[in-house]
Scaffold this motif. Structure first.
Motif, PDB file in Angstrom:
ATOM      1  N   GLN A  83       8.372  -6.564  -8.503  1.00 31.27           N
ATOM      2  CA  GLN A  83       6.862  -5.789  -8.245  1.00 31.27           C
ATOM      3  C   GLN A  83       7.504  -4.198  -7.874  1.00 31.27           C
ATOM      4  O   GLN A  83       8.513  -4.082  -7.005  1.00 31.27           O
ATOM      5  CB  GLN A  83       5.989  -6.690  -7.641  1.00 31.27           C
ATOM      6  N   THR A  84       6.802  -3.398  -8.307  1.00 25.73           N
ATOM      7  CA  THR A  84       7.079  -1.865  -7.891  1.00 25.73           C
ATOM      8  C   THR A  84       6.590  -2.251  -6.566  1.00 25.73           C
ATOM      9  O   THR A  84       7.652  -1.064  -5.963  1.00 25.73           O
ATOM     10  CB  THR A  84       6.430  -1.388  -8.513  1.00 25.73           C
ATOM     11  N   ARG A  85       5.964  -2.545  -6.307  1.00 22.96           N
ATOM     12  CA  ARG A  85       5.489  -2.242  -4.920  1.00 22.96           C
ATOM     13  C   ARG A  85       6.214  -3.254  -4.059  1.00 22.96           C
ATOM     14  O   ARG A  85       6.026  -2.923  -2.459  1.00 22.96           O
ATOM     15  CB  ARG A  85       3.938  -2.583  -4.325  1.00 22.96           C
ATOM     16  N   VAL A  87       9.592  -3.007  -4.422  1.00 29.61           N
ATOM     17  CA  VAL A  87      10.437  -2.125  -4.918  1.00 29.61           C
ATOM     18  C   VAL A  87      11.519  -1.399  -3.315  1.00 29.61           C
ATOM     19  O   VAL A  87      12.834  -1.794  -2.740  1.00 29.61           O
ATOM     20  CB  VAL A  87      10.750  -0.387  -5.475  1.00 29.61           C
ATOM     21  N   ALA A 104       7.312   2.862 -14.982  1.00 25.37           N
ATOM     22  CA  ALA A 104       7.894   2.928 -13.391  1.00 25.37           C
ATOM     23  C   ALA A 104       8.323   2.039 -12.151  1.00 25.37           C
ATOM     24  O   ALA A 104       8.207   2.720 -10.954  1.00 25.37           O
ATOM     25  CB  ALA A 104       6.286   1.978 -13.625  1.00 25.37           C
ATOM     26  N   LEU A 105       8.835   1.468 -12.847  1.00 26.14           N
ATOM     27  CA  LEU A 105      10.228   0.274 -12.180  1.00 26.14           C
ATOM     28  C   LEU A 105      11.304   1.570 -11.418  1.00 26.14           C
ATOM     29  O   LEU A 105      11.663   1.774 -10.957  1.00 26.14           O
ATOM     30  CB  LEU A 105      10.274  -1.369 -12.343  1.00 26.14           C
ATOM     31  N   GLU A 107      10.953   5.082 -11.560  1.00 21.06           N
ATOM     32  CA  GLU A 107       9.798   5.955 -10.730  1.00 21.06           C
ATOM     33  C   GLU A 107      10.276   5.128  -9.131  1.00 21.06           C
ATOM     34  O   GLU A 107      10.352   6.148  -8.659  1.00 21.06           O
ATOM     35  CB  GLU A 107       8.967   6.135 -11.754  1.00 21.06           C
ATOM     36  N   GLU A 108       9.711   3.734  -9.039  1.00 24.06           N
ATOM     37  CA  GLU A 108       9.911   3.904  -7.907  1.00 24.06           C
ATOM     38  C   GLU A 108      10.870   3.318  -7.370  1.00 24.06           C
ATOM     39  O   GLU A 108      11.494   4.007  -5.989  1.00 24.06           O
ATOM     40  CB  GLU A 108       8.990   1.862  -7.672  1.00 24.06           C
TER      41      GLU A 108
END
Length: 224
Positions: A83-85, A87, A104-105, A107-108
């Motif tokens: 999950q992106t949060r 990372v 999005a992943l 970018e994180e």
């Protein structure tokens, strides 16, 4: 229940037979021990047999193993959906990430990573709705778009074959991924050398080896 030592011998026997079939050396395949569902004691039993690449699929599991095995020289892989949060909890503790499947992943990762991360782009070669991954049709564009992220190095592609499928279906899926990998590699992107293939798990690693896998992720077969 077999011992870990016996299981390692059986994995090596089967792997050796598959590689011999296609004239590949054992050194061409890196076996990753997936320790996500076992204790650190069991992980150490595998390490003692010479396996130094380990994989986890949850931030908490990774953190616990790192703490308990911190005096050992290991290479850490993160497999499965991230999950992106989450990372920031993972990315600076691993050497390889096997499931890059969306911008999005990326970018994180770019925001959180303190070093360049070796990533596998996850490809959904069979188009299963239940599986994550970039579709083969969108792969070229996706990898081109990753060039803007300096912390990401696309070392290869990853896929999972359909669960409990017939051998021909599994083999076709792996062969498809190999074809995609070769196509990307030929483009000679500096950010995406794409020389590696992460495919094959406990039920299908022998087929994966025959189809060109360079990283194989084995869990259950070590510990049953």
């Amino acid at each position: 229940m077999s011992s870990v030592k016996e299981n390692c011998q059986e994995i090596e026997r089967k792997l050796g037979l598959s590689l011999k079939k296609v004239n590949r050396e054992r050194s061409s395949v890196q076996v990753i021990a997936v320790t996500k569902s076992v204790s650190s004691e069991q992980a150490i039993a595998v390490i003692e047999e010479g396996y130094t690449h380990l994989a986890e699929n949850r931030p908490e599991g990774l953190e616990a193993k790192l703490e308990e095995l911190n005096d050992l020289q290991l290479v850490w892989h993160y497999i499965g959906n991230l999950q992106t949060r989450k990372v920031k909890k993972v990315i600076n503790k691993i050497d390889y990430f096997h499931a890059l499947d969306r911008l999005a992943l990326a970018e994180e990762i770019e925001k959180r990573a303190q070093k360049r991360i070796s990533c596998f782009v996850q490809v959904n070669v069979t188009g299963e709705v239940s599986k994550s991954g970039v579709s083969p049709d969108e792969l070229d564009e996706f990898i081109s778009n990753l060039s803007k992220y300096s912390k990401i190095k696309v070392v290869g592609l990853m896929t999972m074959a359909p669960l409990n499928a017939e051998e021909t279906v599994v083999r076709t899926a792996f062969a498809h991924l190999r074809g995609l990998q070769q196509t990307i590699q030929e483009k000679s992107f500096s950010h995406a050398p794409c020389t590696e293939l992460s495919m094959g798990m406990s039920k299908d690693y022998t087929i994966a080896a025959e189809e060109g896998a360079t990283f194989i992720r084995i869990g259950t077969s070590f510990f049953e």
